[in-house]
Design a protein around this motif. Structure first.
Motif, PDB file in Angstrom:
ATOM      1  N   ARG A 223     -11.306  -4.600  -8.867  1.00 50.57           N
ATOM      2  CA  ARG A 223     -13.018  -4.138  -9.211  1.00 50.57           C
ATOM      3  C   ARG A 223     -12.856  -4.648 -10.579  1.00 50.57           C
ATOM      4  O   ARG A 223     -14.026  -4.828 -11.502  1.00 50.57           O
ATOM      5  CB  ARG A 223     -13.438  -3.010  -8.753  1.00 50.57           C
ATOM      6  CG  ARG A 223     -13.304  -2.978  -7.776  1.00 50.57           C
ATOM      7  CD  ARG A 223     -14.309  -1.688  -6.875  1.00 50.57           C
ATOM      8  NE  ARG A 223     -14.157  -1.484  -4.806  1.00 50.57           N
ATOM      9  CZ  ARG A 223     -14.473  -1.006  -5.020  1.00 50.57           C
ATOM     10  NH1 ARG A 223     -15.140   0.351  -5.474  1.00 50.57           N
ATOM     11  NH2 ARG A 223     -14.902  -0.095  -3.629  1.00 50.57           N
ATOM     12  N   LEU A 224     -11.997  -4.168 -11.480  1.00 50.38           N
ATOM     13  CA  LEU A 224     -11.702  -4.159 -13.205  1.00 50.38           C
ATOM     14  C   LEU A 224     -12.057  -5.997 -13.141  1.00 50.38           C
ATOM     15  O   LEU A 224     -12.656  -6.448 -14.134  1.00 50.38           O
ATOM     16  CB  LEU A 224      -9.989  -3.795 -13.272  1.00 50.38           C
ATOM     17  CG  LEU A 224     -11.038  -2.123 -13.611  1.00 50.38           C
ATOM     18  CD1 LEU A 224      -9.680  -1.494 -14.613  1.00 50.38           C
ATOM     19  CD2 LEU A 224     -11.871  -1.979 -14.522  1.00 50.38           C
ATOM     20  N   CYS A 225     -11.157  -6.895 -12.509  1.00 50.13           N
ATOM     21  CA  CYS A 225     -10.854  -8.471 -12.596  1.00 50.13           C
ATOM     22  C   CYS A 225     -11.413  -9.392 -12.437  1.00 50.13           C
ATOM     23  O   CYS A 225     -11.581 -10.337 -12.077  1.00 50.13           O
ATOM     24  CB  CYS A 225      -9.540  -8.716 -13.223  1.00 50.13           C
ATOM     25  SG  CYS A 225      -8.856  -8.595 -11.501  1.00 50.13           S
ATOM     26  N   GLY A 226     -12.275  -8.940 -10.505  1.00 51.81           N
ATOM     27  CA  GLY A 226     -13.061  -9.615  -9.772  1.00 51.81           C
ATOM     28  C   GLY A 226     -12.629 -10.486  -8.882  1.00 51.81           C
ATOM     29  O   GLY A 226     -12.846 -11.673  -8.597  1.00 51.81           O
ATOM     30  N   LEU A 227     -11.358 -10.059  -8.802  1.00 51.13           N
ATOM     31  CA  LEU A 227     -10.444 -10.767  -7.936  1.00 51.13           C
ATOM     32  C   LEU A 227     -10.051  -9.872  -6.226  1.00 51.13           C
ATOM     33  O   LEU A 227     -10.683  -8.812  -6.408  1.00 51.13           O
ATOM     34  CB  LEU A 227      -8.664 -10.901  -8.619  1.00 51.13           C
ATOM     35  CG  LEU A 227      -8.546 -11.802  -9.463  1.00 51.13           C
ATOM     36  CD1 LEU A 227      -7.237 -11.412  -9.834  1.00 51.13           C
ATOM     37  CD2 LEU A 227      -8.987 -13.152  -9.362  1.00 51.13           C
TER      38      LEU A 227
ATOM     39  N   PHE B 112     -11.024   4.077   0.212  1.00 50.01           N
ATOM     40  CA  PHE B 112     -11.451   2.713  -1.452  1.00 50.01           C
ATOM     41  C   PHE B 112     -10.662   2.180  -1.103  1.00 50.01           C
ATOM     42  O   PHE B 112     -11.174   1.318  -2.253  1.00 50.01           O
ATOM     43  CB  PHE B 112     -11.316   4.524  -2.343  1.00 50.01           C
ATOM     44  CG  PHE B 112     -11.331   3.614  -3.951  1.00 50.01           C
ATOM     45  CD1 PHE B 112     -12.796   3.285  -4.936  1.00 50.01           C
ATOM     46  CD2 PHE B 112     -10.384   3.385  -5.207  1.00 50.01           C
ATOM     47  CE1 PHE B 112     -12.838   2.858  -5.663  1.00 50.01           C
ATOM     48  CE2 PHE B 112     -10.641   3.703  -5.821  1.00 50.01           C
ATOM     49  CZ  PHE B 112     -11.766   2.801  -6.464  1.00 50.01           C
ATOM     50  N   GLN B 113      -9.925   2.081  -1.622  1.00 51.68           N
ATOM     51  CA  GLN B 113      -8.421   0.701  -0.803  1.00 51.68           C
ATOM     52  C   GLN B 113      -9.156  -0.333  -0.341  1.00 51.68           C
ATOM     53  O   GLN B 113      -9.117  -1.577  -0.523  1.00 51.68           O
ATOM     54  CB  GLN B 113      -7.375   0.981  -0.995  1.00 51.68           C
ATOM     55  CG  GLN B 113      -6.230   1.805  -1.880  1.00 51.68           C
ATOM     56  CD  GLN B 113      -5.543   0.541  -3.327  1.00 51.68           C
ATOM     57  OE1 GLN B 113      -6.831   0.288  -4.377  1.00 51.68           O
ATOM     58  NE2 GLN B 113      -4.285   0.608  -2.703  1.00 51.68           N
ATOM     59  N   ALA B 114      -9.607  -0.005   1.060  1.00 52.48           N
ATOM     60  CA  ALA B 114      -9.845  -0.413   1.759  1.00 52.48           C
ATOM     61  C   ALA B 114     -11.338  -0.825   2.076  1.00 52.48           C
ATOM     62  O   ALA B 114     -11.187  -2.784   2.065  1.00 52.48           O
ATOM     63  CB  ALA B 114      -9.483   0.305   3.642  1.00 52.48           C
ATOM     64  N   SER B 115     -12.645  -0.615   0.850  1.00 50.45           N
ATOM     65  CA  SER B 115     -13.772  -0.907   0.613  1.00 50.45           C
ATOM     66  C   SER B 115     -13.104  -2.077  -0.095  1.00 50.45           C
ATOM     67  O   SER B 115     -14.478  -3.003  -0.372  1.00 50.45           O
ATOM     68  CB  SER B 115     -14.457   0.065   0.921  1.00 50.45           C
ATOM     69  OG  SER B 115     -14.379   0.643  -0.749  1.00 50.45           O
ATOM     70  N   ALA B 116     -12.834  -1.644  -0.691  1.00 51.97           N
ATOM     71  CA  ALA B 116     -12.507  -2.823  -2.157  1.00 51.97           C
ATOM     72  C   ALA B 116     -11.484  -4.670  -1.699  1.00 51.97           C
ATOM     73  O   ALA B 116     -11.709  -5.390  -2.121  1.00 51.97           O
ATOM     74  CB  ALA B 116     -11.545  -2.386  -3.242  1.00 51.97           C
TER      75      ALA B 116
ATOM     76  N   GLN C 248       1.100  -0.780   0.081  1.00 49.07           N
ATOM     77  CA  GLN C 248      -0.572   0.068   0.043  1.00 49.07           C
ATOM     78  C   GLN C 248       0.691   1.326   0.035  1.00 49.07           C
ATOM     79  O   GLN C 248       1.628   1.420   0.821  1.00 49.07           O
ATOM     80  CB  GLN C 248      -1.059   0.144   0.742  1.00 49.07           C
ATOM     81  CG  GLN C 248      -1.957   1.135   1.229  1.00 49.07           C
ATOM     82  CD  GLN C 248      -1.706   2.707   1.909  1.00 49.07           C
ATOM     83  OE1 GLN C 248      -0.672   1.909   3.133  1.00 49.07           O
ATOM     84  NE2 GLN C 248      -2.041   3.379   1.902  1.00 49.07           N
ATOM     85  N   MET C 249       0.012   2.037  -0.740  1.00 49.50           N
ATOM     86  CA  MET C 249       1.213   3.432  -0.231  1.00 49.50           C
ATOM     87  C   MET C 249       0.769   4.283  -0.857  1.00 49.50           C
ATOM     88  O   MET C 249      -0.674   4.472  -1.974  1.00 49.50           O
ATOM     89  CB  MET C 249       1.360   3.495  -1.922  1.00 49.50           C
ATOM     90  CG  MET C 249       2.160   4.868  -2.227  1.00 49.50           C
ATOM     91  SD  MET C 249       3.985   5.727  -3.862  1.00 49.50           S
ATOM     92  CE  MET C 249       1.961   5.503  -4.911  1.00 49.50           C
ATOM     93  N   ASN C 250       0.574   5.312   0.158  1.00 50.11           N
ATOM     94  CA  ASN C 250      -0.461   6.629   0.369  1.00 50.11           C
ATOM     95  C   ASN C 250      -0.495   6.833  -1.079  1.00 50.11           C
ATOM     96  O   ASN C 250       0.082   7.747  -1.672  1.00 50.11           O
ATOM     97  CB  ASN C 250      -0.142   7.456   1.486  1.00 50.11           C
ATOM     98  CG  ASN C 250      -1.081   6.805   2.901  1.00 50.11           C
ATOM     99  OD1 ASN C 250      -2.174   6.265   2.734  1.00 50.11           O
ATOM    100  ND2 ASN C 250       0.114   6.971   3.594  1.00 50.11           N
ATOM    101  N   GLY C 251      -1.680   7.674  -1.581  1.00 45.46           N
ATOM    102  CA  GLY C 251      -2.489   8.102  -2.794  1.00 45.46           C
ATOM    103  C   GLY C 251      -2.820   7.863  -3.361  1.00 45.46           C
ATOM    104  O   GLY C 251      -3.374   7.818  -5.245  1.00 45.46           O
ATOM    105  N   ALA C 252      -2.032   6.260  -3.532  1.00 44.74           N
ATOM    106  CA  ALA C 252      -2.478   5.395  -5.007  1.00 44.74           C
ATOM    107  C   ALA C 252      -3.746   3.906  -4.492  1.00 44.74           C
ATOM    108  O   ALA C 252      -4.322   4.055  -4.108  1.00 44.74           O
ATOM    109  CB  ALA C 252      -1.490   4.522  -5.296  1.00 44.74           C
ATOM    110  N   ALA C 253      -4.630   5.042  -6.098  1.00 44.66           N
ATOM    111  CA  ALA C 253      -6.170   3.836  -5.602  1.00 44.66           C
ATOM    112  C   ALA C 253      -5.653   2.554  -6.919  1.00 44.66           C
ATOM    113  O   ALA C 253      -6.930   2.175  -7.621  1.00 44.66           O
ATOM    114  CB  ALA C 253      -6.659   4.105  -6.457  1.00 44.66           C
TER     115      ALA C 253
END
Length: 407
Positions: free
Chosen positions: A116-120, A150-154, A104-109
């Motif tokens: 979400r694009l590939c369903g993994l 956003f990252q954590a919710s995914a 994880q890097m802060n500011g990177a999504a």
């Protein structure tokens, strides 16, 4: 398991000496050694990355006011991470991956975008609170917090390196049930083979009591406190300070040694290759962390333990998770130079106590922090979510339960 491991940091690859990527490198190797198929995808290798990094560091950061340069950096980092996320999704599909792990890097999504694009399922490793960016410098802190959520919710699983980090992530809105603790580790085989005696001879320190610091000389390390402490210790005690590493405050630390009249009692070797660090640490009689943040999991504490070196460190929450005062190290009140100097003198005068504390530290801290053990913990966190569909509930107010369920 087929794993895509994402390194979304501009200009950095898996060979970097940056702490979070050093962690990723060791975990990737341990996972591969355990039979998992791991493919690393690095933003540092993308087209134009070097030009963008050079443009920010060499032009924008020098020509623009700092706050404006940070705003442009944060906007560029976010936009670039969306592009990288799409590329990451393509790689994951082509590879037939079972899971995406992203450092994880802060500011990177990018991780959330790819998942979400590939369903993994997504695992965010070494997740840090956005308050860290407030310390390092943030242009758009509100954007950083939105991206973290956003990252954590995914993510199926969020990996923190300590309970103190976990608590801060929860305070920023990350669901506590997703968070597992996988601490930083060490390569015990390399420390077992370390040759501290030869290193001391090479440095001309065979007859000294060596107090050492290894690190990147950032603001919160406060190595200046260690130099002040050294200046309060009589020269007749024959203590010598060995500094390993480089960073923004190293030059100031060495100048302070000159002002304090102790520069001849300080050896600085600068930056060294990662494989050399165990030899340098094995040459220490005492390992010191002058200061740190209240959260996190400083890797040097585990490295000192692996070298069976007693640690002297500030009495902060992040340190107490690793060092037990009087058993695996000696803690002192933060910023109390006299107490730091006293702890160093006490250990210098008691070789038997140094050996006792160093031995306990190796047994209690380092042995359970080998990278293969931590990689197994990481896979356990994945299995609990991906294969069983749920992560055990963890009560942040109950440290014992935290240790048994989330670590």
């Amino acid at each position: 398991m087929k794993i895509i491991w994402s390194i979304p940091v501009w200009g950095e690859t898996l060979s970097s000496t940056r702490g979070d990527i050093v962690r990723a490198r060791h975990l990737v190797k341990a996972l591969r050694d355990a039979g998992h198929d791991v493919r690393v995808v690095e933003r540092g290798q993308g087209a134009g990355t070097g030009l963008m990094v050079a443009g920010y560091r060499g032009v924008l950061r020098r020509m623009l006011p700092r706050h404006l340069a940070l705003i442009l950096r944060d906007v560029s980092r976010f936009g670039n991470s969306l592009y990288f996320g799409r590329q990451l999704a393509k790689e994951a599909r082509k590879y037939g991956a079972d899971v995406i792990v992203e450092t994880q890097m802060n500011g990177a999504a990018s991780g959330a975008t790819a998942a979400r694009l590939c369903g993994l399922p997504l695992v965010l490793d070494d997740c840090s609170p956005t308050s860290e960016e407030d310390v390092l410098g943030a242009g758009l802190p509100s954007l950083a917090r939105k991206i973290l959520l956003f990252q954590a919710s995914a993510a199926a699983v969020v990996i923190a390196t300590s309970r103190s980090v976990r608590e801060r992530l929860i305070a920023e809105g990350v669901a506590g049930g997703k968070i597992h603790i996988v601490r930083n580790g060490v390569n015990l085989d390399r420390f077992n083979a370390a040759d501290g005696r030869s290193m001391r001879a090479r440095l001309g320190l065979s007859d000294r009591c060596v107090i050492g610091f290894v690190g990147s000389f950032l603001d919160w390390h406060r190595v200046d406190l260690l130099v002040d402490a050294l200046s309060r210790i009589p020269a007749a005690m024959n203590l010598h300070l060995l500094l390993v590493g480089t960073g923004p405050n190293l030059a100031a630390v060495l100048k302070q040694g000159e002002r304090n009249g102790v520069r001849d009692r300080i050896t600085s070797v600068g930056g060294v290759e990662p494989d050399e660090i165990p030899d340098y640490l094995a040459s220490f009689d005492i390992g010191v962390l002058p200061d740190t943040l209240d959260y996190g999991n400083p890797m040097k504490l585990t490295e000192y333990a692996a070298a069976a070196v007693p640690t002297v460190a500030p009495n902060r929450p992040s340190v107490r998770e690793v060092v037990e005062d009087g058993q695996t190290g000696i803690l002192f009140p933060p910023h109390d130079v006299d107490s730091l100097a006293y702890a160093l003198m006490h250990l210098a005068e008691n070789p038997a106590l140094r050996a006792e504390i160093g031995g306990k530290s190796r047994l209690r801290v380092a042995v359970k922090s080998s990278w293969p053990v931590l990689a197994e913990n990481l896979i356990g966190a994945l299995d609990s979510q991906i294969h069983q569909g749920a992560v055990p509930s963890v009560d942040p107010a109950n440290p014992q339960q935290n240790a048994s369920v989330a670590e």
